[in-house]
Design a protein around this motif. Structure first.
Motif, PDB file in Angstrom:
ATOM      1  N   SER A 185       0.818  -1.210   0.000  1.00  0.00           N
ATOM      2  CA  SER A 185       0.000   0.000   0.000  1.00  0.00           C
ATOM      3  C   SER A 185       0.853   1.262   0.000  1.00  0.00           C
ATOM      4  O   SER A 185       0.535   2.235  -0.679  1.00  0.00           O
ATOM      5  N   VAL A 186       1.953   1.248   0.751  1.00  0.00           N
ATOM      6  CA  VAL A 186       2.722   2.475   0.952  1.00  0.00           C
ATOM      7  C   VAL A 186       3.557   2.844  -0.272  1.00  0.00           C
ATOM      8  O   VAL A 186       3.666   4.037  -0.616  1.00  0.00           O
ATOM      9  N   VAL A 187       4.142   1.863  -0.958  1.00  0.00           N
ATOM     10  CA  VAL A 187       4.986   2.185  -2.114  1.00  0.00           C
ATOM     11  C   VAL A 187       4.202   2.911  -3.207  1.00  0.00           C
ATOM     12  O   VAL A 187       4.619   3.986  -3.659  1.00  0.00           O
ATOM     13  N   PRO A 188       3.048   2.383  -3.682  1.00  0.00           N
ATOM     14  CA  PRO A 188       2.307   3.142  -4.697  1.00  0.00           C
ATOM     15  C   PRO A 188       1.767   4.466  -4.191  1.00  0.00           C
ATOM     16  O   PRO A 188       1.649   5.429  -4.956  1.00  0.00           O
ATOM     17  N   MET A 189       1.453   4.550  -2.888  1.00  0.00           N
ATOM     18  CA  MET A 189       1.013   5.822  -2.317  1.00  0.00           C
ATOM     19  C   MET A 189       2.153   6.844  -2.381  1.00  0.00           C
ATOM     20  O   MET A 189       1.951   7.997  -2.796  1.00  0.00           O
ATOM     21  N   TYR A 190       3.330   6.434  -1.998  1.00  0.00           N
ATOM     22  CA  TYR A 190       4.519   7.291  -2.004  1.00  0.00           C
ATOM     23  C   TYR A 190       4.847   7.754  -3.426  1.00  0.00           C
ATOM     24  O   TYR A 190       4.995   8.954  -3.699  1.00  0.00           O
ATOM     25  N   THR A 245      -5.978   3.355  -6.735  1.00  0.00           N
ATOM     26  CA  THR A 245      -6.371   3.613  -5.349  1.00  0.00           C
ATOM     27  C   THR A 245      -5.826   4.958  -4.887  1.00  0.00           C
ATOM     28  O   THR A 245      -6.481   5.688  -4.136  1.00  0.00           O
ATOM     29  N   ALA A 246      -4.630   5.310  -5.355  1.00  0.00           N
ATOM     30  CA  ALA A 246      -4.064   6.629  -5.034  1.00  0.00           C
ATOM     31  C   ALA A 246      -4.779   7.726  -5.791  1.00  0.00           C
ATOM     32  O   ALA A 246      -5.020   8.817  -5.256  1.00  0.00           O
ATOM     33  N   GLU A 247      -5.144   7.463  -7.037  1.00  0.00           N
ATOM     34  CA  GLU A 247      -5.690   8.511  -7.891  1.00  0.00           C
ATOM     35  C   GLU A 247      -7.154   8.834  -7.605  1.00  0.00           C
ATOM     36  O   GLU A 247      -7.596   9.962  -7.837  1.00  0.00           O
ATOM     37  N   LEU A 248      -7.919   7.873  -7.118  1.00  0.00           N
ATOM     38  CA  LEU A 248      -9.358   8.082  -6.960  1.00  0.00           C
ATOM     39  C   LEU A 248      -9.739   8.835  -5.694  1.00  0.00           C
ATOM     40  O   LEU A 248     -10.910   9.184  -5.514  1.00  0.00           O
ATOM     41  N   PHE A 249      -8.756   9.091  -4.813  1.00  0.00           N
ATOM     42  CA  PHE A 249      -9.080   9.714  -3.527  1.00  0.00           C
ATOM     43  C   PHE A 249      -8.189  10.921  -3.245  1.00  0.00           C
ATOM     44  O   PHE A 249      -7.033  10.960  -3.648  1.00  0.00           O
ATOM     45  N   LYS A 250      -8.770  11.877  -2.527  1.00  0.00           N
ATOM     46  CA  LYS A 250      -7.997  13.023  -2.069  1.00  0.00           C
ATOM     47  C   LYS A 250      -7.136  12.619  -0.872  1.00  0.00           C
ATOM     48  O   LYS A 250      -7.283  11.528  -0.325  1.00  0.00           O
ATOM     49  N   GLN A 251      -6.257  13.555  -0.462  1.00  0.00           N
ATOM     50  CA  GLN A 251      -5.277  13.250   0.577  1.00  0.00           C
ATOM     51  C   GLN A 251      -5.927  12.737   1.858  1.00  0.00           C
ATOM     52  O   GLN A 251      -5.416  11.816   2.494  1.00  0.00           O
ATOM     53  N   SER A 252      -7.047  13.318   2.250  1.00  0.00           N
ATOM     54  CA  SER A 252      -7.675  12.961   3.520  1.00  0.00           C
ATOM     55  C   SER A 252      -8.226  11.540   3.517  1.00  0.00           C
ATOM     56  O   SER A 252      -8.290  10.888   4.561  1.00  0.00           O
ATOM     57  N   HIS A 253      -8.635  11.040   2.347  1.00  0.00           N
ATOM     58  CA  HIS A 253      -9.258   9.722   2.257  1.00  0.00           C
ATOM     59  C   HIS A 253      -8.291   8.630   1.808  1.00  0.00           C
ATOM     60  O   HIS A 253      -8.631   7.440   1.892  1.00  0.00           O
ATOM     61  N   ARG A 254      -7.111   9.022   1.343  1.00  0.00           N
ATOM     62  CA  ARG A 254      -6.216   8.054   0.693  1.00  0.00           C
ATOM     63  C   ARG A 254      -5.724   6.952   1.632  1.00  0.00           C
ATOM     64  O   ARG A 254      -5.765   5.765   1.264  1.00  0.00           O
ATOM     65  N   PRO A 255      -5.237   7.257   2.842  1.00  0.00           N
ATOM     66  CA  PRO A 255      -4.784   6.165   3.717  1.00  0.00           C
ATOM     67  C   PRO A 255      -5.875   5.146   4.018  1.00  0.00           C
ATOM     68  O   PRO A 255      -5.634   3.931   3.976  1.00  0.00           O
ATOM     69  N   ALA A 256      -7.095   5.618   4.320  1.00  0.00           N
ATOM     70  CA  ALA A 256      -8.196   4.692   4.600  1.00  0.00           C
ATOM     71  C   ALA A 256      -8.547   3.869   3.366  1.00  0.00           C
ATOM     72  O   ALA A 256      -8.882   2.684   3.469  1.00  0.00           O
ATOM     73  N   ALA A 257      -8.457   4.485   2.180  1.00  0.00           N
ATOM     74  CA  ALA A 257      -8.744   3.760   0.945  1.00  0.00           C
ATOM     75  C   ALA A 257      -7.745   2.630   0.732  1.00  0.00           C
ATOM     76  O   ALA A 257      -8.113   1.530   0.286  1.00  0.00           O
ATOM     77  N   TYR A 258      -6.482   2.887   1.052  1.00  0.00           N
ATOM     78  CA  TYR A 258      -5.476   1.829   0.922  1.00  0.00           C
ATOM     79  C   TYR A 258      -5.709   0.704   1.924  1.00  0.00           C
ATOM     80  O   TYR A 258      -5.423  -0.464   1.638  1.00  0.00           O
ATOM     81  N   ILE A 259      -6.228   1.037   3.093  1.00  0.00           N
ATOM     82  CA  ILE A 259      -6.552  -0.011   4.066  1.00  0.00           C
ATOM     83  C   ILE A 259      -7.674  -0.893   3.528  1.00  0.00           C
ATOM     84  O   ILE A 259      -7.599  -2.131   3.580  1.00  0.00           O
ATOM     85  N   VAL A 260      -8.720  -0.273   2.987  1.00  0.00           N
ATOM     86  CA  VAL A 260      -9.847  -1.034   2.444  1.00  0.00           C
ATOM     87  C   VAL A 260      -9.406  -1.883   1.251  1.00  0.00           C
ATOM     88  O   VAL A 260      -9.640  -3.094   1.197  1.00  0.00           O
TER      89      VAL A 260
END
Length: 510
Positions: A145-150, A400-415
């Motif tokens: 989750s973290v690598v593509p987010m980064y 998963t990174a692209e579909l969400f804004k910063q505030s929702h992105r970590p939770a989206a990666y968890i889901v």
């Protein structure tokens, strides 16, 4: 909204820091995921023999066939349970330690797991193998989750697809590395399987030593930590230019839009009606990615080729050949994603995988009467792998990174990560029993899933290429209530491309 590149904000070219961070984080994290998916394939007979001998020494009798199958299936699939466990704290970890810091700290899980698996034979403990596999899964659950987010947050938007696909190439390289090292001439013989399982410590050590020299995500520094100076310096480092005021302003705009919204919880994400289509989309593509049958291919390649009638001495080398094709297919996907877009790679990839799954069923049914059908089975396995690596392997994490804004992105990666790993565990644990009960027809299950996911992407998910995170959020904000498909789904052509070219979905109110 068209797909033409916007040359104003957050566009750029490849710089050495961007390339170095992409390669280093993918090598030390994503590649280990691919390696651990395939590493249990070639030494399966040796690990089973170790389990049986240890059990016999402890209790005076060996394991029954069904008990041994169950124990080995647990060894394979417990990696996914670890991944599921690792995906849960991702939101907390990236908020507290940042993207870079989380990857560095997660490396210690690999050292612990490598020690357990490496000394398991010496300690005569199958439990150490299983626990080590679980811990490597925890590391992969975090890093996947973290690598593509980064990478998604540090990349200019015109390179987001290219850099976002780099981890999937290293996943393929990890699978290929495990297949090569598993050859009888290298680490594929009985004395070497503990070393074979613990080689993962080398990439993790390099990441630990080198990654801390690079800055964290500028978006994280500015939007979450309000560190303007740190974000500015990080942008100058990554983009290779001094004037980054336009990029800072773009992130400020997102920060202002989130002024009253902190990083949201998973529960808030699941109940937030404004992002319901995004949540449903990441659920479908992440589950579809694992339920497509690719994990069955990676976990049990040798068994599949054996059932297809490939002679035993040829199986390891056939497996290595499929791994090489994975890497080539991943490179093709990486270098075409910014040209073709995300949707075409997903749609064509899943559709082609579905056709190949049905081809495996047909060839296995007919091979008793038609000898050359064994080669059709091999070709279909290669087709599944190629179709997966060219699109479904990397795009779900990127989207998963692209579909969400910063505030929702970590939770989206968890889901997304939780569903991804839960599906991975299901396949790893259930497939041997599914194959025993349904035989050749077990692949029709994967065929149906692949085709359904391809249809979902075609009708529901818009193209995100060359769009800012805010623009993508606005596209989804125009959706109707979750009572079915939007009232109006219109395919719009751009530059001569149709639905499988540079296209996007527009959802109009009626």
């Amino acid at each position: 909204m068209d797909d033409k590149p916007c040359h104003g904000k957050m566009t750029g070219h490849l710089t050495f820091p961007l390339v170095a961070v992409s390669l280093l984080s993918s090598f030390g994290s994503s590649m280990l995921y691919g390696y651990n998916l395939a590493v249990v394939n070639s030494p399966a007979a040796h690990i089973k023999a170790f389990y049986n001998a240890t059990w016999s020494q402890r209790y005076g009798q060996g394991l029954t066939t069904s008990a041994l199958t169950l124990m080995y299936s647990l060894t394979v699939s417990v990696f996914a349970l670890g991944g599921l466990a690792g995906s849960f704290p991702v939101g907390m970890l990236v908020s507290r330690y940042g993207r870079n810091g989380t990857l560095i700290r997660s490396s210690f899980f690999v050292f612990l797991a490598g020690g357990l698996m490496g000394f398991s034979r010496y300690m005569e403990s199958p439990e150490m193998v299983i626990i080590g596999r679980f811990i490597t899964g925890v590391h992969s659950g975090i890093s996947l989750s973290v690598v593509p987010m980064y990478l998604g947050e540090i990349a200019p938007k015109n390179l987001r697809g290219f850099l976002g696909f780099v981890p999937s190439i290293f996943i393929c390289l990890g699978v290929f590395s495990a297949q090569v090292l598993g050859l009888p001439e290298l680490l594929g013989e009985d004395p070497y399987w503990p070393l074979f399982l613990s080689v993962v410590v080398i990439p993790a050590l390099l990441q630990l030593l080198l990654l801390h020299w690079f800055p964290d995500s500028p978006r994280y520094l500015l939007i979450e930590k309000d560190n303007v100076y740190g974000a500015t310096e990080a942008l100058r480092w990554f983009l290779g230019k001094y004037d980054v005021a336009d990029v800072i302003e773009e992130m400020r705009e997102e920060q202002r839009s989130l002024a009253s919204v902190k990083t949201v919880s998973v529960w808030y994400l699941l109940t937030d009606r404004s992002v319901r289509w995004q949540v449903l989309s990441i659920a479908v593509i992440n589950m579809g990615m694992q339920l497509s049958g690719i994990d069955a291919i990676w976990f049990y390649t040798n068994v599949i080729f054996e059932n297809a009638g490939i002679p035993d001495p040829e199986i390891p080398y056939t497996t290595v050949g499929t791994g090489a094709i994975e890497v080539v297919a991943g490179l093709i996907g990486c270098f075409t994603i910014e040209k073709l877009g995300r949707r075409p790679l997903m749609i064509v990839g899943f559709f082609f995988m579905g056709i190949c799954c049905s081809g495996i069923t047909m060839s296995l049914v007919m091979q008793a009467n038609v000898s050359w059908m064994r080669y059709v089975s091999v070709a279909c396995v290669i087709g599944i792998i190629a179709g997966f690596c060219m699109g479904p392997a990397g795009v779900p994490f990127l989207m998963t990174a692209e579909l969400f804004k910063q505030s929702h992105r970590p939770a989206a990666y968890i889901v997304g990560g939780s569903l991804n790993w839960l599906s991975n565990f299901t396949i790893g644990f259930v497939f041997p029993f599914l194959q025993m009960s349904a035989g050749a027809f077990s692949y029709l299950v994967f065929c149906g899933i692949c085709l359904l996911v391809a249809l979902y992407v075609y009708f529901i998910i818009p193209e995100t290429k060359n769009k800012t995170f805010m623009e993508i959020s606005h596209i989804f904000a125009s959706r109707h209530s979750f009572s079915g498909l939007p009232d109006s789904v219109k395919m719009v052509k751009f530059n001569g491309y149709g639905a499988l070219g540079n296209s996007s979905l527009e959802f109009s109110s009626s």
